[in-house]
Structures are given as structure tokens and as C-alpha cells.
Design a protein around this motif. Structure first.
Motif, short mmCIF file in Angstrom:
data_model
loop_
_atom_site.label_atom_id
_atom_site.label_comp_id
_atom_site.label_asym_id
_atom_site.label_seq_id
_atom_site.Cartn_x
_atom_site.Cartn_y
_atom_site.Cartn_z
N PRO A 202 4.72 -2.11 -4.79
CA PRO A 202 4.23 -1.91 -5.01
C PRO A 202 3.67 -1.65 -6.87
N THR A 203 5.20 -2.75 -6.81
CA THR A 203 5.38 -2.35 -8.54
C THR A 203 4.83 -3.85 -9.41
N ALA A 204 5.59 -4.63 -8.72
CA ALA A 204 4.58 -6.05 -9.07
C ALA A 204 3.75 -6.96 -8.48
N TYR A 205 3.26 -6.44 -7.16
CA TYR A 205 1.90 -6.81 -6.36
C TYR A 205 1.15 -5.66 -6.29
N SER A 210 -4.99 -3.77 -6.33
CA SER A 210 -5.81 -2.45 -6.11
C SER A 210 -5.26 -2.09 -5.21
N MET A 211 -3.73 -2.09 -5.08
CA MET A 211 -3.16 -0.80 -4.06
C MET A 211 -2.60 -0.21 -5.33
N LYS A 212 -2.56 1.22 -4.94
CA LYS A 212 -1.81 1.59 -6.66
C LYS A 212 -0.26 1.98 -6.02
N ASP A 213 -0.34 2.79 -4.84
CA ASP A 213 2.09 2.55 -4.21
C ASP A 213 1.83 2.28 -2.90
N GLY A 214 3.23 2.79 -2.34
CA GLY A 214 3.17 2.63 -1.44
C GLY A 214 3.18 2.88 0.05
#
Length: 285
Positions: A202-205, A210-214
Motif C-alpha cells: 500500500p505504501t509504494a504502489y 488509487s488503493m488507499k490501504d492494505g
């Protein structure tokens, strides 16, 4: 989790992975596979390269090796050649294995050497700055592709198959039980095995795409993964953008260290260079 503690160097925790990262799920799946197979920790070698995924070897209480970038398979090959009796598992990421390590990947598969490669595919170079990798999908963004990647990505599972790997499987961190089963099959296979684990960064990609979290990335895996049995009933349009998971390829083939041992026997030499029976015409008088 406590059932797996005997495989971990607890004193090395807490780990360095970001909140929402899927690497812990992949690592847990691998350890459950090791436990169910009852592998001897002293007879198992786990090799990592450089990257978020490869940091896992620091947490594992096996014979472990943290190697240079892209060279995990080369080190693992050397270990397997010297000690064919050991179980050798490589932990690596999509950037480490398919870019700088791509040449080693192809030839390890071609030789069908008895190594299990667990590839953490988070579609990005997470640790080194968020650059795009050979497995970053087209049009997705990275620090080195702020307007989207224009290069087609590898289908690393298909590359392994055509190069000569005798076992290929793929799963996601959402389908962790399937992932454990595939890793077990890969370890038991006599030859080069690739198990691709689609995982979340979730941090680098995710943030750039447009994907906010894991959690959102896990749900994306749930909605976009298709079991291979179902995929065979679908047409190319229906499969566009989907991730096919399951046992993708399994075919017995001659294994490299076995063939090398046979070669030594035919030559009349033992390992270590001691001549047993000189070949005809090679004695000096």
C-alpha cells in the motif's frame, strides 16, 4: 501464530514491514507449509536477495543467507550443487528476481535444479524507492513512471514454465490457504518450483494507484483472482485483467544435481577431484 514461533528469531522483532503490507501473510503461509511437511530446520536453507520480501530471512531460524541484489538464485544454486541433500528455498521479490536477477531465474528453471522459489509479487520496488519493476502492470504508476508504465509486464509464471520449471503455482495473500498448499507442493517437487504470491504494497504502489490501504488491496485480490479450473471456462475477454491462481503447471523432468551426479559417475571422478576409475586413454605412462 504461536505454533510457528519455533521457526522465528523472536529477538529480531518487531519487523520492518509497513502497515497493510502482505509480506507477513506470505511468510506465515510458507512457515505453515514447512510445519506441515515437518522439515528439519537444520537441513533447510533459506536464501534471500535484497528488498522488502528478502528481509524475511533475518526473522527465520533456519540456515539463512541474505545475499546481494538479484543474486539469491545464484547463491542458492551453489548451495544446492554442494549439498543436494538440503532443502533450498529462495525468498525474493519481483524486482530482485525478474530484473537484475532475471538471467539467473531463466537458467535455474532451464536446468530444473531442485530449488523452491517463493516470489513475493507486490508489483513494485518497495524498499528502494517505488520504482516500477518488470511485473508492474501497464498504465500503473511508480516513482519512475509518474504518468504510468508503458512497458508490457512479464507473466512470470508462464516464463518459468517455458524455460523448463517442473512446477509453477500462483496465489494471492487473500487466498493464503491455497498459497500454503502450493508452497508445500513446490517444496515436495523434485526440480525447480516457482510459487508466485501476489501481495500488497500500500505504501509504494497502492497510494499511487488509487488503493488507499492494505485492506482495499486484499479485497481487490479477492475480486480479481480466478481459480484455474474456472479460468478454463472463461474466454479471453472475461479473463482480461484477472489473476489466474492455483497449480498452473506440474510435469516431472530430470533434475540438475541428479544429472550432475550421473555425469561424475560416468567420468570416473568423485566429488572433490579424486579419480576412481580413469577414463580410457587418459592415463599418462
Amino acid at each position: 501464530m504461536r505454533e510457528l514461533e519455533r521457526y522465528l528469531r523472536i529477538e529480531k522483532f518487531p519487523h520492518i514491514w509497513c502497515p497493510g503490507c502482505g509480506n507477513g501473510i506470505v511468510l506465515g503461509s510458507m512457515l505453515r507449509a514447512v510445519k506441515r511437511l515437518d522439515l528439519d530446520q537444520d537441513q533447510t536453507v533459506i536464501v534471500g536477495g535484497i528488498g522488502c520480501s528478502s528481509r524475511a530471512v533475518g526473522y527465520l531460524d533456519f540456515n539463512t543467507l541474505h545475499t546481494t541484489h538479484g543474486r539469491a538464485i545464484a547463491f542458492a544454486t551453489g548451495i544446492k550443487m554442494a549439498r543436494p541433500d538440503l532443502k533450498v528455498i529462495v525468498i525474493t521479490g519481483d524486482g530482485d528476481a525478474t530484473a537484475i536477477g532475471g538471467n539467473h531465474f531463466i537458467h535455474a528453471a532451464r536446468r530444473n535444479i531442485d530449488i523452491t522459489l517463493l516470489l513475493f509479487n507486490n508489483s513494485i520496488y518497495g524498499m528502494t524507492g517505488g520504482q516500477y519493476s518488470p511485473l508492474t502492470p501497464v498504465n500503473k504508476k511508480a516513482t519512475t513512471a509518474p504518468y504510468g508504465v508503458i512497458e508490457p509486464s512479464f507473466d512470470i509464471a508462464e516464463l518459468a514454465r517455458v524455460a523448463g520449471a517442473s512446477y509453477v503455482g500462483r496465489s494471492t495473500t487473500y487466498h493464503s490457504s491455497l498459497l500454503t498448499g502450493l508452497i508445500m507442493e513446490g517444496i515436495e517437487n523434485k526440480g525447480f518450483s516457482l510459487v508466485e504470491a501476489v501481495t500488497a504494497c500500500p505504501t509504494a504502489y497502492g497510494r499511487r494507484n488509487s488503493m488507499k490501504d492494505g485492506l482495499e488491496m486484499l479485497l481487490w485480490q479477492k475480486e480479481n483472482a480466478v481459480q484455474i479450473q474456472q479460468a478454463k471456462k472463461m474466454n479471453p475477454e472475461e479473463l482480461a485483467g484477472k489473476i489466474i491462481i492455483g497449480r498452473l503447471h506440474s510435469q516431472a523432468a530430470p533434475e540438475y544435481t541428479d544429472m550432475y551426479e550421473q555425469l561424475i559417475n560416468r567420468s570416473g571422478f568423485q566429488t572433490g577431484g579424486t579419480m576412481v576409475t580413469p577414463l580410457k586413454g587418459t592415463q599418462r605412462g
